[in-house]
Design a protein around this motif. Structure first.
Motif, PDB file in Angstrom:
ATOM      1  N   UNK A  13       0.967  -1.180   0.106  1.00 23.32           N
ATOM      2  CA  UNK A  13       0.020   0.068  -0.090  1.00 23.32           C
ATOM      3  C   UNK A  13       0.810   1.361   0.131  1.00 23.32           C
ATOM      4  N   UNK A  14       2.072   1.221   0.437  1.00 23.81           N
ATOM      5  CA  UNK A  14       2.810   2.229   0.705  1.00 23.81           C
ATOM      6  C   UNK A  14       3.438   2.673  -0.815  1.00 23.81           C
ATOM      7  N   UNK A  15       3.693   1.395  -1.346  1.00 27.65           N
ATOM      8  CA  UNK A  15       4.273   1.532  -2.673  1.00 27.65           C
ATOM      9  C   UNK A  15       3.221   2.080  -3.621  1.00 27.65           C
ATOM     10  N   UNK A  16       2.050   1.747  -3.482  1.00 22.66           N
ATOM     11  CA  UNK A  16       0.952   2.305  -4.468  1.00 22.66           C
ATOM     12  C   UNK A  16       0.667   3.807  -3.928  1.00 22.66           C
ATOM     13  N   UNK A  17       0.887   4.389  -2.772  1.00 21.70           N
ATOM     14  CA  UNK A  17       0.907   5.804  -2.595  1.00 21.70           C
ATOM     15  C   UNK A  17       2.057   6.346  -2.870  1.00 21.70           C
ATOM     16  N   UNK A  18       3.241   5.816  -3.097  1.00 26.50           N
ATOM     17  CA  UNK A  18       4.264   6.610  -3.494  1.00 26.50           C
ATOM     18  C   UNK A  18       4.189   6.654  -5.336  1.00 26.50           C
ATOM     19  N   UNK A  19       3.531   5.582  -5.775  1.00 25.39           N
ATOM     20  CA  UNK A  19       3.392   5.643  -7.337  1.00 25.39           C
ATOM     21  C   UNK A  19       2.213   6.680  -7.550  1.00 25.39           C
ATOM     22  N   UNK A  20       1.080   6.857  -6.707  1.00 24.00           N
ATOM     23  CA  UNK A  20       0.158   7.858  -6.852  1.00 24.00           C
ATOM     24  C   UNK A  20       0.643   9.054  -6.789  1.00 24.00           C
ATOM     25  N   UNK A  21       1.603   9.203  -5.956  1.00 22.11           N
ATOM     26  CA  UNK A  21       2.038  10.504  -5.669  1.00 22.11           C
ATOM     27  C   UNK A  21       2.838  10.913  -7.033  1.00 22.11           C
ATOM     28  N   UNK A  22       3.614  10.264  -7.280  1.00 25.81           N
ATOM     29  CA  UNK A  22       4.565  10.153  -8.691  1.00 25.81           C
ATOM     30  C   UNK A  22       3.498  10.476  -9.781  1.00 25.81           C
ATOM     31  N   UNK A  23       2.555  10.110  -9.872  1.00 22.51           N
ATOM     32  CA  UNK A  23       1.342  10.079 -10.969  1.00 22.51           C
ATOM     33  C   UNK A  23       0.798  11.457 -11.042  1.00 22.51           C
ATOM     34  N   UNK A  24       0.544  11.876  -9.896  1.00 29.63           N
ATOM     35  CA  UNK A  24      -0.084  13.176  -9.601  1.00 29.63           C
ATOM     36  C   UNK A  24       1.084  14.534  -9.849  1.00 29.63           C
ATOM     37  N   UNK A  25       2.330  14.100  -9.649  1.00 35.26           N
ATOM     38  CA  UNK A  25       3.386  14.989  -9.876  1.00 35.26           C
ATOM     39  C   UNK A  25       3.151  15.030 -11.605  1.00 35.26           C
ATOM     40  N   UNK A  26       3.035  13.993 -12.287  1.00 38.17           N
ATOM     41  CA  UNK A  26       3.259  14.018 -13.696  1.00 38.17           C
ATOM     42  C   UNK A  26       1.890  14.644 -14.346  1.00 38.17           C
ATOM     43  N   UNK A  27       0.880  14.340 -13.574  1.00 44.07           N
ATOM     44  CA  UNK A  27      -0.278  15.089 -14.153  1.00 44.07           C
ATOM     45  C   UNK A  27      -0.171  16.620 -13.993  1.00 44.07           C
ATOM     46  N   UNK A  28       0.364  17.086 -12.878  1.00 45.15           N
ATOM     47  CA  UNK A  28       0.657  18.564 -12.920  1.00 45.15           C
ATOM     48  C   UNK A  28       1.745  18.849 -13.755  1.00 45.15           C
ATOM     49  N   UNK A  29       2.843  18.280 -13.943  1.00 45.77           N
ATOM     50  CA  UNK A  29       3.818  18.693 -14.964  1.00 45.77           C
ATOM     51  C   UNK A  29       3.323  18.675 -16.361  1.00 45.77           C
ATOM     52  N   UNK A  30       2.430  17.852 -16.776  1.00 46.00           N
ATOM     53  CA  UNK A  30       1.836  17.805 -18.035  1.00 46.00           C
ATOM     54  C   UNK A  30       1.137  19.197 -18.286  1.00 46.00           C
ATOM     55  N   UNK A  31       0.213  19.438 -17.272  1.00 45.65           N
ATOM     56  CA  UNK A  31      -0.560  20.824 -17.211  1.00 45.65           C
ATOM     57  C   UNK A  31       0.638  21.954 -17.365  1.00 45.65           C
ATOM     58  N   UNK A  32       1.504  22.092 -16.602  1.00 38.55           N
ATOM     59  CA  UNK A  32       2.323  23.090 -16.609  1.00 38.55           C
ATOM     60  C   UNK A  32       3.134  23.221 -17.772  1.00 38.55           C
ATOM     61  N   UNK A  33       3.525  22.048 -18.630  1.00 42.26           N
ATOM     62  CA  UNK A  33       4.237  22.195 -19.846  1.00 42.26           C
ATOM     63  C   UNK A  33       3.303  22.676 -20.853  1.00 42.26           C
ATOM     64  N   UNK A  34       2.162  22.882 -20.865  1.00 38.56           N
ATOM     65  CA  UNK A  34       1.328  23.147 -22.135  1.00 38.56           C
ATOM     66  C   UNK A  34       1.904  24.371 -22.780  1.00 38.56           C
TER      67      UNK A  34
END
Length: 681
Positions: A13-34
């Motif tokens: 579950x901790x690994x899934x939390x870390x992966x989810x945080x990483x995915x959220x960062x990627x979602x944010x970076x995708x928007x910032x890079x538009x």
């Protein structure tokens, strides 16, 4: 021998939390890079799009001390699929917002999504196709524990969730937080109620009504985002301290566009520089004042006694007085707003002229009609028959001119009531007048009579029991074409005009069809504290169901007679500061300066309501008049008798005391040198 990571559920579950945080960062970076360089036609579109992107970036913020998900659902079958024997189930992590991976597959499901609903509603009697419900425990943002409920196992499903109780009872420092991890089934039903219907929630202290209202806004924005983006949403609170206390809840859920205001903010047409006696404020807040204002406004309309002649080139066109009278009477009969009717009047007169032109063989078009409507003779008639009226000047005259008030309040207000609302010293102008808060509501009513108030898609009003009928009308016209969520507790009404009936209040709002729900399960106030405060209910709200605390921790409760005055109060505060969590010292407004001086002399740091507590400064000194809606882990209540005596009458004073007694989440110390009110003995 240590358990391999792939076999250790907590590590997975901790690994899934870390992966989810990483995915959220990627979602944010995708928007910032538009890159907006080639996608907008002009600078206006570019500015709008840039603003939208900024809001999206903010909504995707990862709050380090807030867990991305708090639960997991393991379905027996795929949601929406036919439940065939041996069908393959799915699991979903339930969190504050949606998070997906690079392929678009969900890693966290928004708590508002339909697939997340069983996390709050599934039970032993109705598992809703859920095989397992898992709750997670956190310390800060770190996942530290989990707890499973196998809903197919009746014995296990009947157990009380330990993590749920811990989350409910967790000490708090700082502003109010969301309750997405602890929403109960009866709360969830209100949160997910449809947008088209209005809801009124009667809830005693600690039942979560404020949180329910805020989460309902978040849910409606999720389920009806496009519609509410056009029409808008608004949260109304009783004062600035309260709004500051709740202001982080919606942003934590990713909702940044909801406006927050007090009723005074909504009706701030003039500067408030005065105050009314309680009896005067009650009359000004009475719904009958709306009739007085309407009469006074439409008294400016006079029936024409002469016709009008419009000159067009070499021709003269006459509209007789009786025809003008028919037009005016028809506009009055339609009941449209004063300003709208005044704008329509010249067009109606112009239309009558055009009818004559057509009969004479001419062929006038819309341009001719508009020109006739702007003719000086027509303008003169309109000004004489239907003159412009400024709402503030109308109210000024009503409150200053005894004859004008008597004429339009005849049969509505008694002579004594008229005398009570008249200013002792009439003001010369709108700017020089010492307007009171109740006066501004009258001006708002008059403004709406002249021109329609803009309606929002949804309005939430909290601590609504303290609103006057005229204030209810002011709130209601902000959602005439939308819906409302009304939150309050009749037992906590602390204004002389406090409502005694939700049915009456909703009628004044124009939401008489609203469903009234009652929350009676107390999640925040300890058993001993709510039981003590409930001694006041027969005296302040007979017939109201007392709150039943469902907390396993009975809390800390003590009543102490002070022998050293304020020194004993300071000592009680210091004692509670040794515990974890926030501390509130609540006292009658008149005693606050003395207590502030005592705290300063003792070197005990404190802040005022509305200021944010920190780890270093956890004590808030709260005037009793500002305590409503606020919560602290521990409370010292100073001199209950002084709280009661600080109000205009005993009933209001006892209601104020009830509010103050129920601000504690974990413990309460009542200190008194004077005797306690007899209702508590």
């Amino acid at each position: 021998m240590s358990t391999p990571v792939h076999e250790d559920p907590l590590s997975k579950e901790r690994a899934h939390l870390a992966a989810s945080r990483s995915a959220l960062r990627a979602m944010r970076e995708d928007v910032e890079s538009l890159d907006l360089t080639d996608v907008t036609a002009n600078w206006v579109n570019a500015a709008v799009l840039e603003s939208q992107i900024e809001e999206r970036v903010k909504a995707l913020a990862d709050l380090s001390d807030t867990p991305l998900f708090f639960g997991r659902l393991d379905y027996l079958h795929a949601p929406g699929a036919e439940r065939a024997e041996g069908g393959e189930g799915e699991l979903f992590y339930v969190g504050r917002r949606h998070v997906h991976d690079t392929d678009g597959d969900p890693m966290v499901i928004d708590w508002r999504a339909p697939v997340s609903q069983p996390f709050y509603r599934a039970s032993k009697k109705d598992p809703m196709d859920v095989a397992l419900r898992r709750r997670f425990g956190y310390t800060g943002g770190e996942l530290t524990a989990y707890e499973d409920e196998h809903l197919s196992d009746p014995a296990e499903a009947a157990l009380t969730s330990r993590l749920l109780q811990q989350e409910i009872e967790r000490p708090r420092v700082g502003p109010m937080r969301d309750i997405v991890a602890t929403i109960q089934p009866e709360q969830d039903e209100i949160v997910r109620a449809g947008l088209t219907g209005s809801v009124c929630v009667q809830g005693g202290p600690g039942t979560g009504k404020t949180a329910v209202g805020l989460h309902r806004v978040a849910y409606l924005l999720y389920a009806h985002r496009e519609r509410l983006a056009r029409t808008g949403t608004l949260v109304i609170g009783p004062n600035r301290s309260f709004l500051h206390y709740i202001e982080q809840v919606l942003p934590a859920l990713g909702e940044l566009t909801v406006r927050q205001a007090t009723v005074d903010d909504l009706v701030a047409h003039v500067e408030v520089r005065g105050a009314d006696e309680a009896a005067t404020a009650v009359i000004k807040g009475d719904a009958r004042m709306a009739d007085v204002l309407r009469r006074a406004l439409y008294s400016h309309v006079t029936l024409p006694t002469e016709g009008v002649v419009v000159v067009r080139g070499s021709r003269r066109w006459r509209v007789a007085a009786y025809e003008l009278e028919e037009i005016v009477r028809e506009l009055l009969a339609r009941g449209i707003r004063y300003g709208a009717a005044r704008e329509a009047l010249p067009q109606r007169i112009a239309h009558a002229v055009l009818v004559r032109m057509e009969r004479a063989g001419e062929a006038p078009d819309d341009r001719v009609q508009n020109a006739v409507a702007r003719d000086a003779a027509v303008k003169a008639v309109v000004k004489a028959v239907w003159p412009p009226v400024e709402p503030a000047k109308l109210v000024l005259r009503l409150l200053s001119d005894a004859d004008f008030l008597a004429e339009h309040a005849e049969g509505v207000l008694t002579e004594d009531e008229r005398k009570a609302v008249l200013w002792a010293k009439p003001a010369r102008s709108v700017k020089s007048a010492k307007w009171s808060p109740a006066d501004t509501v009258l001006i708002d009513e008059a403004t709406d009579l002249v021109e329609r108030t803009h309606s929002l898609g949804h309005v939430v009003v909290d601590e609504a029991q303290d609103l006057s009928p005229m204030q209810y009308r002011a709130v209601g016209r902000r959602c005439t074409t939308g819906s409302a969520t009304v939150l309050g507790d009749l037992a906590q009404g602390t204004t002389p005009w406090a409502t005694r009936s939700w049915s009456d209040a909703l009628t004044h709002m124009g939401k008489g069809e609203a469903v009234i729900e009652e929350l009676t399960a107390g999640f925040r106030v300890p058993t001993d504290v709510i039981a003590y405060a409930s001694r006041l209910l027969p005296h302040i709200a007979p017939g109201l169901t007392p709150v039943a605390s469902i907390r396993e921790n009975p809390g800390f409760f003590d009543i102490r007679t002070t022998t050293e005055g304020t020194a004993d109060v300071v000592s009680a505060c210091r004692e509670l500061l040794e515990r974890e969590g926030s501390v509130g010292l609540i006292a009658a407004d008149a005693r606050v300066p003395e207590l502030a001086e005592a705290l300063e002399a003792a070197g005990t740091g404190f802040i005022g309501p509305g200021e944010e507590t920190t780890r270093a400064t956890r004590l808030t000194l709260v005037p009793a008049s500002l305590a409503k809606g606020l919560e602290y882990d521990y409370v010292v209540l100073d001199e209950p008798r002084a709280v009661v005596d600080g109000e205009p009458d005993e009933r209001t004073g006892l209601r104020r005391l009830y509010v103050c007694l129920t601000r504690a989440v974990s413990g309460l110390i009542v200190t008194h040198g004077a005797g306690l009110p007899s209702q508590l003995v």
